[in-house]
Design a protein around this motif. Sequence first.
Motif, mmCIF file in Angstrom:
data_model
loop_
_atom_site.group_PDB
_atom_site.id
_atom_site.type_symbol
_atom_site.label_atom_id
_atom_site.label_comp_id
_atom_site.label_asym_id
_atom_site.label_seq_id
_atom_site.Cartn_x
_atom_site.Cartn_y
_atom_site.Cartn_z
ATOM 1 N N LEU A 26 0.784 -1.260 -0.016
ATOM 2 C CA LEU A 26 0.061 0.046 0.050
ATOM 3 C C LEU A 26 1.084 1.338 0.000
ATOM 4 C CD1 LEU A 26 -2.688 -1.068 2.708
ATOM 5 C CD2 LEU A 26 -3.137 -1.065 0.387
ATOM 6 N N THR A 27 0.328 2.087 -0.625
ATOM 7 C CA THR A 27 1.174 3.516 -0.634
ATOM 8 C C THR A 27 0.500 4.295 0.587
ATOM 9 O OG1 THR A 27 -0.615 4.743 -1.839
ATOM 10 C CG2 THR A 27 1.123 3.704 -3.113
ATOM 11 N N GLN A 28 0.911 5.194 1.097
ATOM 12 C CA GLN A 28 0.462 6.055 2.068
ATOM 13 C C GLN A 28 -1.007 6.724 1.552
ATOM 14 O OE1 GLN A 28 3.009 9.580 2.880
ATOM 15 N NE2 GLN A 28 4.317 8.128 4.305
ATOM 16 N N GLU A 29 -1.086 7.054 0.422
ATOM 17 C CA GLU A 29 -2.614 7.465 -0.097
ATOM 18 C C GLU A 29 -3.544 6.317 0.064
ATOM 19 O OE1 GLU A 29 -4.285 9.044 -4.178
ATOM 20 O OE2 GLU A 29 -2.952 10.297 -3.521
ATOM 21 N N GLN A 30 -3.223 5.133 -0.322
ATOM 22 C CA GLN A 30 -4.145 3.782 -0.216
ATOM 23 C C GLN A 30 -4.424 3.640 1.073
ATOM 24 O OE1 GLN A 30 -1.367 1.244 -2.477
ATOM 25 N NE2 GLN A 30 -3.136 1.512 -4.163
ATOM 26 N N LEU A 31 -3.559 3.642 1.985
ATOM 27 C CA LEU A 31 -3.816 3.185 3.323
ATOM 28 C C LEU A 31 -4.701 4.395 4.135
ATOM 29 C CD1 LEU A 31 -3.418 1.814 6.131
ATOM 30 C CD2 LEU A 31 -1.338 3.046 6.443
ATOM 31 N N ALA A 32 -4.460 5.603 3.566
ATOM 32 C CA ALA A 32 -5.234 6.892 4.247
ATOM 33 C C ALA A 32 -6.830 6.753 3.741
ATOM 34 C CB ALA A 32 -4.851 8.098 3.500
ATOM 35 N N GLU A 33 -6.953 6.003 2.612
ATOM 36 C CA GLU A 33 -8.128 5.909 2.050
ATOM 37 C C GLU A 33 -8.866 4.966 2.905
ATOM 38 O OE1 GLU A 33 -9.810 4.417 -2.293
ATOM 39 O OE2 GLU A 33 -8.338 6.402 -2.232
#
Length: 81
Positions: A26-33
């Motif tokens: 996961l990217t940070q953005e995907q985890l944030a989502e």
Amino acid sequence: MPKSLFSKDYAVFLEVLIESRKKAGLTQEQLAERLGTTQSVISKCERGERRLDIVELRRWCSAVGIGLLNFIVDFEERLTE
């Protein structure tokens, strides 16, 4: 005694935190989502600028597909290396 935020132990905690996300692919953005937050919050957590409480850590672990206990065991093992 130094603040735990800047201790060796906290640095190890951050390593495990970041690696858990990366191992999940996961990217940070995907985890944030997945967590319903922003990439900026994830970044601040991973840099140690924002601390996680146990409830948030449990949600983080769930979002990356690992159990909280597995995270803790990995953290503890690294502390004793």
